[in-house]
Write a protein that holds these residues in place. Structure first.
Motif: not given
Length: 700
Positions: A79-83
């Protein structure tokens, strides 16, 4: 936020290995999240407990947040947004690592409370549900195993009701527990994000409040960022509430719909049998031979893949090939006193699998599906439609075939009726020219029942003859009409010995014997009747072809079930399309002609050729015997003539001797006028000579 993977609650009742594998992925994700949450909790606990070490604790927190990208989560790890969000938080925490310990009260309320609640309530709930699910799964397996061992012969109603109630209760408990467990794991996918973001948000808000929202370390840009994150957290919480409500509604609906399906053998009205399937999957019990007479049953998940039958254990990731079911044969069997068993035999007869299903519906669907796959219907684009059409054709084929004149009239273009059903669907691919003058209705005797078991007038006569012979010799007769004489003793003088594996399909009385069409029509009616009445069981036997007779031998006990004299077999032919089908017509003195239909593992033409060869050998042997009898008769007549000629010569010689004896001088009168008196022996010899002379003259 991106879509969150979730477990399908609708598949909990089937409990397939694929669902179990997907459940294992979610469990691994929960364990990884628990481990990571524990580390994050310890870091925040250090921030709360050790105000003097606030700088080092915040640095460790920042480090853990930066390592989130490198964590290997089975779900949501990419999950790029979470990262990126956690990376931004790590930078902020680095900037605030030298804050004062006065934040302890605010940190306890805003930071430690959410993470503690997630750790102590949510994660422990997952562990508790996991243990309850494992217990319910074990209870369900025990109940199913006990139900599978339920005897059909010694059927105790009290024990049966207890077993059925146990299966119903365990299956319902297992289904409900599994649905709630899946719901908790799906909810955890939302809670873990909230549990990660909400404590960090509280921590940052506490820092902003501590520095009176005007700290030198914070700018308007960070305020906007935190506002965006707060809005995202609220959206995630709102989505979680909606998803939880939807899952609860789905659980309630599935509980109402699946309640009748908890019974292992539902009523046909509740769950009708579908015979148009070309794919099927489900749990079956497979028999494994452990010795000469002992066997064990293992429960496996079976599914069809093209023309292959696959098998998969519950813990396996993928299934393995059990056998190729193209051109195979399947039939219901009785095995080890278990119900709902069926046997699959490969096309070459080298591999046999015996399986047991949980219900009669499941057993019939498996048999119908394997039959459809054996015909390679699955290779078509619309396989289910073709299977339905084939089954419908079988239903229509059980009605009497229309005559040639009726078919000719119904196939005219001017006729407005349905032309698609004018031609009767039969096993043969084309009509014989003889049918133009003879209707198919005249081949098979009307209103004649079809026999699907091995019973015939031949067996009755043979059993009667056996009873007579057993009465004279003092031996007991078999009440089942089977002959106890060894096959090798009866056929040791025969020149031809050929053995074939066959399965009896049925027999019916016929009227015409001039053409092979009578065998094709009998095949069509028997196959159609089996499809209509759901008769899949076939008796397997060994067909022994000799120069004297055809014998059906039990493959296990090696006793003769039926004996057909070779002279009574008047016609033999194989199917034009399905070469494994063959039949022959039997005509005995004083009885009607009967057509017997079989299915073999070999080519039916080979069996017909073998029968023809046996009849030729028998004919030549009979001609040789007749010729030998004529020679022996001629020789006896010649010997009798020689004996008569010798007797005549002997009689003539004796007559000549007597005449010579009567003309001797001793028989003249004496000088005194008296005659000599012959002795008794001489008179007897003269009498015998006179009688011999008369006999010789009469014979001459």
């Amino acid at each position: 936020m991106t879509g969150i993977d979730k477990l399908p609650i609708e598949d909990t009742l089937e409990d397939s290995p694929q669902t179990r594998s997907l459940l294992g992925v979610f469990e691994d994700d929960a364990a990884a999240m628990s481990n990571y949450s524990q580390q994050l909790f310890q870091a925040m606990q250090r921030i709360y407990d050790a105000q003097n070490e606030l700088s080092s604790a915040t640095h460790l927190t920042s480090k853990l947040l930066k390592e989130y990208e490198s964590q290997r989560f089975p779900l949501g790890g990419d999950d790029e947004v979470m990262s990126s969000t956690l990376q931004q938080f790590a930078k902020v925490i680095d900037e605030l690592s030298s804050c004062n310990a006065v934040l302890s009260t605010q940190l306890g309320d805003a930071m430690m409370f959410p993470i503690t609640q997630f750790k102590e309530r949510d994660l422990k709930e997952i562990l508790t549900l996991k243990e309850v699910f494992q217990i319910s799964s074990d209870d369900h397996d025990v109940a199913i195993s006990r139900y599978s061992r339920l005897s059909k012969k010694r059927d105790n109603e009290k024990v049966k009701q207890e077993v059925l109630e146990d299966v119903y209760t365990s299956r319902k408990k297992h289904h409900q527990t599994m649905m709630h467990y899946f719901s908790a794991l799906n909810t955890l996918q939302y809670k873990k994000k909230v549990a990660l973001l909400e404590p960090l948000l509280g921590y940052m808000q506490a820092q902003i409040s501590f520095f009176k929202l005007g700290s030198e370390n914070l700018t308007q840009q960070w305020d906007d960022f935190l506002t965006t994150i707060g809005t995202s957290v609220q959206n995630v919480r709102r989505e979680m509430d909606q998803e939880v409500q939807a899952m609860q509604q789905s659980i309630q609906a599935l509980e109402e719909v699946c309640d009748p399906l908890y019974l292992p053998d539902p009523e046909p009205s509740v769950a009708p049998v579908s015979r148009n399937l070309t794919r099927k999957q489900g749990y079956l019990n497979a028999r494994n031979k452990t010795g000469l007479v002992s066997s064990s049953w293992d429960r496996r998940y079976f599914f069809t893949q093209g023309g292959n039958l696959m098998c998969q254990a519950r813990g396996d990731v993928a299934g393995g090939l059990l056998m190729d079911i193209d051109n195979c044969s399947v039939m219901a069997v009785d095995c080890d006193d278990r119900r709902y068993c069926f046997q699959i035999t490969s096309f070459d007869g080298k591999k046999v699998a015996v399986l047991q299903s949980d219900s009669r519906k499941d057993c019939e669907e498996w048999i119908a599906t394997i039959n459809n796959i054996s015909k390679r219907i699955y290779l078509s684009d619309n396989a289910e439609e073709i299977a339905a059409r084939v089954n419908q054709s079988a239903l229509e084929a059980v009605t009497p075939s229309p005559s040639f004149h009726q078919r000719h009239e119904s196939m005219r273009p001017t006729q407005g009726r349905r032309a698609g059903r004018t031609s009767s669907v039969s096993s043969a691919s084309s009509e014989s020219p003889a049918l133009s003058a003879l209707s198919l209705d005249s081949l098979v005797a009307p209103d004649t029942p079809i026999q699907f078991d091995i019973i015939s007038p031949v067996s009755e006569e043979f059993a009667t003859g056996q009873a007579k012979s057993s009465g004279t010799t003092g031996r007991r007769s078999n009440p089942f009409g089977e002959c106890g004489v060894s096959t090798s003793e009866e056929t040791e003088d025969s020149i031809l010995h050929q053995l074939f594996i066959v399965r009896f399909l049925g027999s019916v009385e016929v009227k015409a014997m001039e053409s092979s069409d009578v065998i094709y029509e009998t095949m069509r009616q028997i196959l159609a009747a089996r499809a209509i009445h759901n008769i899949f069981r076939m008796t397997e036997s060994h067909l022994l072809v000799t120069c004297d007779c055809l014998k059906l031998i039990d493959p296990q006990t090696q006793v003769t079930r039926l004996r057909f004299p070779l002279s009574s077999v008047v016609l033999c032919a194989s199917h034009q399309e399905n070469k494994r089908l063959f039949g022959f017509v039997l005509q005995t003195a004083g009885t009607a002609a009967v057509c017997y239909i079989f299915e073999s593992n070999n080519d039916g033409e080979k069996i017909c050729d073998s029968v023809g060869l046996a009849k030729q050998i028998a004919f030549h042997s009979e001609m040789t015997v007749e010729k030998k009898k004529e020679q022996d008769k001629t020789k006896e007549i010649h010997e009798e003539e020689l004996a008569k000629q010798k007797q005549i010569e002997k009689d003539l010689e004796e007559q000549s001797r007597l005449i010579a004896a009567s003309s001797r001088p001793g028989n003249t009168p004496a000088a005194d006028g008296q005659f000599l008196v012959l002795s008794n022996s001489q008179s007897e010899d003269s009498d015998a000579g006179e009688e011999g002379r008369k006999k010789g003259e009469s014979e001459a």
